[in-house]
Design an enzyme around this catalytic site. Sequence first.
Site, PDB file in Angstrom:
ATOM      1  N   LYS A 211       0.831  -1.199   0.000  1.00 25.30           N
ATOM      2  CA  LYS A 211       0.000   0.000   0.000  1.00 25.30           C
ATOM      3  C   LYS A 211       0.873   1.260   0.000  1.00 25.30           C
ATOM      4  CE  LYS A 211      -3.928  -2.179  -0.045  1.00 25.30           C
ATOM      5  NZ  LYS A 211      -4.943  -2.209   1.004  1.00 25.30           N
ATOM      6  N   ARG A 250      -3.001 -10.627   4.247  1.00 26.85           N
ATOM      7  CA  ARG A 250      -3.158 -10.753   2.792  1.00 26.85           C
ATOM      8  C   ARG A 250      -1.974 -10.067   2.128  1.00 26.85           C
ATOM      9  NH1 ARG A 250      -5.240  -7.732  -1.497  1.00 26.85           N
ATOM     10  NH2 ARG A 250      -6.446  -8.921  -3.051  1.00 26.85           N
TER      11      ARG A 250
END
Length: 277
Positions: A211, A250
């Site tokens: 991210k 994840r």
Amino acid sequence: MSGRPLVMGVVNVTPDSFSDGGEWLEPEAAVAHGRLLVAQGADLVDVGGESTRPGAERPSVEEELRRVLPVVSTLAAAGVAVSIDTMRASVAAAALDAGASVVNDVSGGMADPAMVALVAERGCDYVVMHWRGHSAHMQSRAVYDDVVTDVRSALHARAAQLVAGGIALERIILDPGFGFAKTAEHNWALLRSLDTLVALGHRLLVGTSRKSFLGKVGRAPGAERPPLERDVTTAVTSAYAALAGVWCVRVHDVPTTMDALDVAAALGGVAQEVEPR
């Protein structure tokens, strides 16, 4: 920490995902990548046919099905535990029919009103993310009084709504939605407070992988790490999440995560629940 969290490996069957769009677009490449993730230690593989990066446009239902179904069916037939990453009930239903066992819905059932009834009927595990709208508009909604309190309250309320809709309490898995309608500061605040989210009593999935806030940390403006250079920072946050007691992380890169989880297990004084590598 009672044991290492599960590892969910990401297979993006898309042309436009933020870190690896197009790399696994062909079914054969996606299946091979899914098999590799499992060989590297992933406990389940998350197959998605729609990019949820900020600003992404949605594919048609037909295109999403075309992308994911061959991958889901082939991996499931090979004994791989598969989750389907979709906001559409029709795609989820087809993927479950093809062998998927988990529905990972970043909208938590808010994008498609038919999703809740489908999950209730099928009795599958359901990942419910904190969500404030589709990718094209979500970053304009990154406004909170207190991000931890607001996200915690929203997840708690959504879980109650899903139970009222017929989904078994034990099937609900919560996801705070790192990067979705969140600034970098919001993401760090949520990461520091994972224990308060775990305390809601549901299994918690954390997806910080690659991210943008991990690209910015420790870097001057304009010198951020590109997505493919964020696997070490991802692994650090995954280890931190493990020590907070999350159920699953994840990730795109499994080997660095497995190493980080080994360290987290050692720090937590817990033996690994897997065979030594």
